[in-house]
Design a protein around this motif. Structure first.
Motif, PDB file in Angstrom:
ATOM      1  N   ASP A  78      -0.335   0.064 -15.220  1.00 58.08           N
ATOM      2  CA  ASP A  78      -0.754  -0.604 -13.981  1.00 58.08           C
ATOM      3  C   ASP A  78      -0.940   0.349 -12.807  1.00 58.08           C
ATOM      4  N   ILE A  79      -0.675   1.627 -13.013  1.00 58.27           N
ATOM      5  CA  ILE A  79      -0.800   2.588 -11.913  1.00 58.27           C
ATOM      6  C   ILE A  79      -2.224   2.618 -11.362  1.00 58.27           C
ATOM      7  N   GLN A  80      -3.208   2.493 -12.269  1.00 64.57           N
ATOM      8  CA  GLN A  80      -4.601   2.551 -11.841  1.00 64.57           C
ATOM      9  C   GLN A  80      -4.944   1.430 -10.867  1.00 64.57           C
ATOM     10  N   LEU A  81      -4.191   0.332 -10.942  1.00 68.94           N
ATOM     11  CA  LEU A  81      -4.433  -0.804 -10.065  1.00 68.94           C
ATOM     12  C   LEU A  81      -4.311  -0.422  -8.595  1.00 68.94           C
ATOM     13  N   PHE A  82      -3.396   0.521  -8.305  1.00 68.85           N
ATOM     14  CA  PHE A  82      -3.148   0.915  -6.913  1.00 68.85           C
ATOM     15  C   PHE A  82      -3.820   2.234  -6.546  1.00 68.85           C
ATOM     16  N   SER A  83      -4.619   2.765  -7.470  1.00 64.85           N
ATOM     17  CA  SER A  83      -5.327   4.008  -7.177  1.00 64.85           C
ATOM     18  C   SER A  83      -6.387   3.760  -6.110  1.00 64.85           C
ATOM     19  N   GLY A  84      -6.285   4.454  -5.005  1.00 66.36           N
ATOM     20  CA  GLY A  84      -7.240   4.276  -3.915  1.00 66.36           C
ATOM     21  C   GLY A  84      -7.019   3.019  -3.102  1.00 66.36           C
ATOM     22  N   ALA A  85      -5.860   2.390  -3.260  1.00 74.75           N
ATOM     23  CA  ALA A  85      -5.583   1.160  -2.508  1.00 74.75           C
ATOM     24  C   ALA A  85      -5.545   1.449  -1.015  1.00 74.75           C
ATOM     25  N   ARG A  86      -6.256   0.657  -0.247  1.00 69.27           N
ATOM     26  CA  ARG A  86      -6.296   0.848   1.208  1.00 69.27           C
ATOM     27  C   ARG A  86      -5.056   0.275   1.878  1.00 69.27           C
ATOM     28  N   LEU A  87      -4.572  -0.840   1.360  1.00 67.55           N
ATOM     29  CA  LEU A  87      -3.404  -1.537   1.889  1.00 67.55           C
ATOM     30  C   LEU A  87      -3.569  -1.796   3.393  1.00 67.55           C
ATOM     31  N   ASP A  88      -4.677  -2.436   3.734  1.00 60.82           N
ATOM     32  CA  ASP A  88      -4.924  -2.776   5.135  1.00 60.82           C
ATOM     33  C   ASP A  88      -3.961  -3.856   5.626  1.00 60.82           C
ATOM     34  N   TYR A  89      -3.612  -4.788   4.725  1.00 57.48           N
ATOM     35  CA  TYR A  89      -2.737  -5.901   5.093  1.00 57.48           C
ATOM     36  C   TYR A  89      -1.666  -6.091   4.025  1.00 57.48           C
ATOM     37  N   LEU A  90      -0.517  -6.524   4.474  1.00 59.66           N
ATOM     38  CA  LEU A  90       0.578  -6.873   3.572  1.00 59.66           C
ATOM     39  C   LEU A  90       1.212  -8.154   4.108  1.00 59.66           C
ATOM     40  N   VAL A  91       1.160  -9.242   3.312  1.00 61.10           N
ATOM     41  CA  VAL A  91       1.566 -10.564   3.789  1.00 61.10           C
ATOM     42  C   VAL A  91       2.728 -11.086   2.965  1.00 61.10           C
TER      43      VAL A  91
END
Length: 294
Positions: free
Chosen positions: A186-199
């Protein structure tokens, strides 16, 4: 159709009594018969088990600016006008304040009552950001968590794990997120994640050991995505988290939970409109809630 409060209350009571009889059945026939007698509707009317009905009046929320105005100010993407129902022309005041706070990249805690539209406070900005990234041709990557837009929902784990196919919005829970951050596939899922919002919805549930563990997970997620606290807009919603005896309690909670400065937290509460009374009447035209006391 007019609502008969007495008949409505008896229907609620009857359903509750039926639940008690089915959820806690006695195997002894005599005891079960006694319980049925004690929990009969006629017996309940003479007992202090139930009282009422009581009528509570819901105060109307103050109206905020229009959807079109927020679009003109570029706080919402123009395409949202086609997605938001036509009968919704204006937001509530607390929704507008939350959207403006998020636009200023501030950690936002929305604490308003049930049915006040807390979800829209973060849903509209997140969907708007996703549409903006689409227009810009931005590379795939998770921009937000907690909510999805059904028409673009991706249900395949294999697709989400594929490079270039990562979802823009990820809906998950604390335990699953922790698992995703530890599994190699699942690491690829967060590759390049911008994470603009966290709710985090229902933020009042994150207390004690669970709250501490979740706070650590938030920091791990930001570290993994290389997103500093000033970049990620953190949002928490709850109908009960505000302590009127200590107005700073909610701000303290959000500061510790998300790992941001207390001064960077905006708390959004309910804002009521002036009550409108019918001339010559002693009652106010509002939505009512009927509930028997227990």
């Amino acid at each position: 159709m007019a609502l008969n409060p007495v008949a409505y209350t008896e229907n609620v009571v009857r359903s509750f009594l039926r639940y008690q009889l089915t959820a806690y059945p006695f195997t002894d026939p005599n005891l079960y018969a006694q319980m049925r007698d004690l929990l009969s509707l006629d017996e309940t009317r003479r007992s202090p088990l139930f009282k009422g009905p009581y009528v509570s009046l819901s105060r109307p929320f103050r109206q905020g600016t229009s959807i079109d105005t927020l679009i003109a100010e570029k706080l919402l993407h123009p395409h949202l006008r086609q997605r938001i129902p036509d009968w919704i022309t204006h937001l509530y005041s607390h929704q507008e304040r939350a959207i403006r706070a998020m636009a200023d990249r501030r950690t936002t805690l929305v604490s308003t009552g049930t049915g006040s539209g807390k979800t829209e406070c973060f849903l509209y900005p997140i969907v708007s950001q996703s549409l903006i990234l689409r227009d810009q041709g931005a590379p795939p990557g998770i921009s937000a968590g907690e909510t999805v837009y059904p028409s673009e929902e991706v249900c395949s784990r294999e697709m989400m794990r594929t490079a270039g196919c990562q979802p823009r919005i990820l809906l998950t829970n604390v335990k699953q997120l922790e698992l995703l951050l530890t599994r190699q596939q699942d690491i690829q899922l967060f590759s390049g994640a911008r994470l603009d919002y966290l709710v985090f919805d229902e933020a009042h549930t994150f207390t004690g050991a669970m709250g501490a563990e979740t706070a650590c997970l938030i920091r791990r997620l930001r570290s993994f995505c290389n997103a500093d606290p000033g970049h990620t807009v953190c949002v928490a919603t709850s109908a009960t988290i505000v302590d009127h005896n200590d107005p700073e309690a909610a701000r303290k909670f959000a500061s510790r939970f998300f790992g941001v400065r207390r001064a960077a937290v905006t708390t959004v509460g309910e804002d009521y409109a002036e009550e409108t009374w019918r001339p010559g009447s002693t009652t106010c035209w509002k939505r009512t809630t009927l509930s028997p006391a227990r």
